[in-house]
Design a protein around this motif. Structure first.
Motif, PDB file in Angstrom:
ATOM      1  N   HIS A  54       0.868  -1.188   0.000  1.00  0.00           N
ATOM      2  CA  HIS A  54       0.000   0.000   0.000  1.00  0.00           C
ATOM      3  C   HIS A  54       0.905   1.238   0.000  1.00  0.00           C
ATOM      4  O   HIS A  54       1.818   1.334   0.818  1.00  0.00           O
ATOM      5  CB  HIS A  54      -0.913  -0.012   1.229  1.00  0.00           C
ATOM      6  N   GLU A  57       1.904   3.726   3.144  1.00  0.00           N
ATOM      7  CA  GLU A  57       2.451   3.090   4.351  1.00  0.00           C
ATOM      8  C   GLU A  57       3.965   2.993   4.153  1.00  0.00           C
ATOM      9  O   GLU A  57       4.487   1.952   3.750  1.00  0.00           O
ATOM     10  CB  GLU A  57       1.810   1.710   4.526  1.00  0.00           C
ATOM     11  N   ARG A  96      -3.195   4.491  -1.055  1.00  0.00           N
ATOM     12  CA  ARG A  96      -3.336   3.066  -0.722  1.00  0.00           C
ATOM     13  C   ARG A  96      -3.395   2.233  -2.012  1.00  0.00           C
ATOM     14  O   ARG A  96      -2.719   1.231  -2.142  1.00  0.00           O
ATOM     15  CB  ARG A  96      -4.620   2.879   0.095  1.00  0.00           C
ATOM     16  N   HIS A 140       3.585  -3.622   6.253  1.00  0.00           N
ATOM     17  CA  HIS A 140       2.552  -2.593   6.102  1.00  0.00           C
ATOM     18  C   HIS A 140       2.605  -1.636   7.295  1.00  0.00           C
ATOM     19  O   HIS A 140       3.375  -1.814   8.236  1.00  0.00           O
ATOM     20  CB  HIS A 140       1.150  -3.229   6.125  1.00  0.00           C
ATOM     21  N   SER A 141       1.690  -0.649   7.288  1.00  0.00           N
ATOM     22  CA  SER A 141       1.335   0.060   8.515  1.00  0.00           C
ATOM     23  C   SER A 141      -0.171   0.276   8.441  1.00  0.00           C
ATOM     24  O   SER A 141      -0.798  -0.062   7.438  1.00  0.00           O
ATOM     25  CB  SER A 141       2.079   1.390   8.644  1.00  0.00           C
TER      26      SER A 141
HETATM   27 ZN   LIG Z   1      -1.367  -1.992   4.157  1.00  0.00          ZN
END
Ligand SMILES: [Zn+2]
Length: 346
Positions: A54, A57, A96, A140-141
């Motif tokens: 994404h 992130e 994203r 990810h975050s």
């Molecule tokens: Zn993510």
């Protein structure tokens, strides 16, 4: 020009190799060249680390690049492949989803060779990189709209031995939270696809909000702990300090623990991530913008819980998530996982 995904170098070359994973062009854009690092030290675990799934992130790409600098002097065996940004188009746009086709890469696996650009990326990663790994860390975050602790997440997996080994791998990061997350939108996720191939796959969720140096140190420490557990590097694993505490706990969250907005408007958080709340406690308040405070709606906890994630920015739509509650992994489930973990995988 070759119109199939390919690598620009031979992955079996011993030692460090750098080059690109080439995702073929299509009607919507030209070929993409994704920088890739490989460190081949022969026999041992085979690990794939990806970031930038994404694009908003950025914690993952940064930590992945730190590992590229650090691993050559630390890794003692096996092979590690790192692709810091598997969706460079989304990273450049800080979105994203991929801006060209609007698709979420983490819902497009295993992808399609003749699909749109996001599907072609998923296809290249699935076909070329995934078969070269037994274990995958996808970094990810929770993104800039959320308050969320440093965590490693796994969804429930039907294969109970793989579930037990995946949870053990996730806990080896020793981040403040390991989360077993029941989720209703897993079709096309990278982890779901990798689990179907029997791979150990964990998804790091490196906090929420924007990128900060203190938090990055925690995330990097978490990945190092996991590399120690895999015996790819030597050293001791230690819980990183987060909010003056060194602690690591495993939580579970059910579909019913996701709180949704009762209206569109501005969400005001009344607690922080990792706060403990009792039944009836106010988690937050939703302020519709077409009226003043009289129209505001309180959102309350249904049961005693731990706040795992809470929305901390951006206007919300009706039924959009505003909080995820959780509770400690129950003893029965823990005992079941411990038992499964002892069994040799089929
Ligand atoms: Zn993510």
């Amino acid at each position: 020009m070759i119109q199939v995904p390919h690598l620009t170098f031979d992955m079996d070359t011993p030692g460090v190799s750098t080059g690109h994973l080439v995702v073929p062009g299509g009607a919507d854009c030209e070929a993409l060249l994704l920088p890739l690092f490989s460190l081949n030290k022969g026999e041992g675990p085979r690990l794939l680390i990806t970031g930038g799934n994404h694009g908003n992130e950025l914690q993952g790409p940064i930590v992945a690049r730190r590992l590229v600098d650090w691993l050559p002097e630390a890794q003692t065996c096996g092979r590690v492949i790192i692709v810091p940004e598997i969706n460079p188009l989304a990273v450049q746009a800080w979105t994203r989803n991929t801006p060209i086709d609007g698709k979420n890469l983490n819902r497009e696996f295993p992808g399609s060779a003749d699909g749109s650009v996001t599907e072609r990326i998923a296809d290249a990663v699935s076909r070329l990189l995934l078969p070269m790994a037994d274990t995958v860390f996808d970094l990810h975050s929770f993104g800039p709209k959320w308050d969320f602790p440093p965590a490693v997440v796994t969804h429930p997996i039907a294969d109970s031995n793989l579930m037990a080994r995946t949870l053990r791998m996730a806990e080896a990061f020793k981040l403040p939270v390991t989360l077993l997350w029941e989720h209703d939108d897993t079709l096309g996720m990278f982890d779901t696809w990798a689990h179907r191939q029997g791979k150990l796959f964990v998804c790091a969720e490196f906090g929420g909000g924007t990128v900060g140096s203190e938090a990055l140190a925690i995330y990097e420490a978490g990945v190092r702990n996991a590399l120690v557990a895999l015996q790819l590097v030597k050293g001791n694993a230690d819980c990183p300090t987060f909010r003056q505490q060194k602690s690591s706990r495993t939580l579970q969250t059910l579909l019913s623990d996701a709180l949704k907005s009762p209206s569109r408007g501005i969400f005001e958080p009344r607690c922080s991530s990792l706060d403990e709340v009792k039944q009836g406690d106010v988690i937050g308040v939703l302020h519709p913008m077409d009226s003043l405070s009289a129209g505001s709606i309180k959102i309350c906890a249904a049961t005693t819980s731990i706040v795992c994630a809470i929305r901390s920015g951006a206007h919300v739509e009706l039924n959009e998530g505003v909080a995820i509650l959780a509770r400690p992994l129950d003893d029965e489930r823990r005992a079941h996982f411990d038992l499964e973990y002892q069994k040799v995988p089929e």
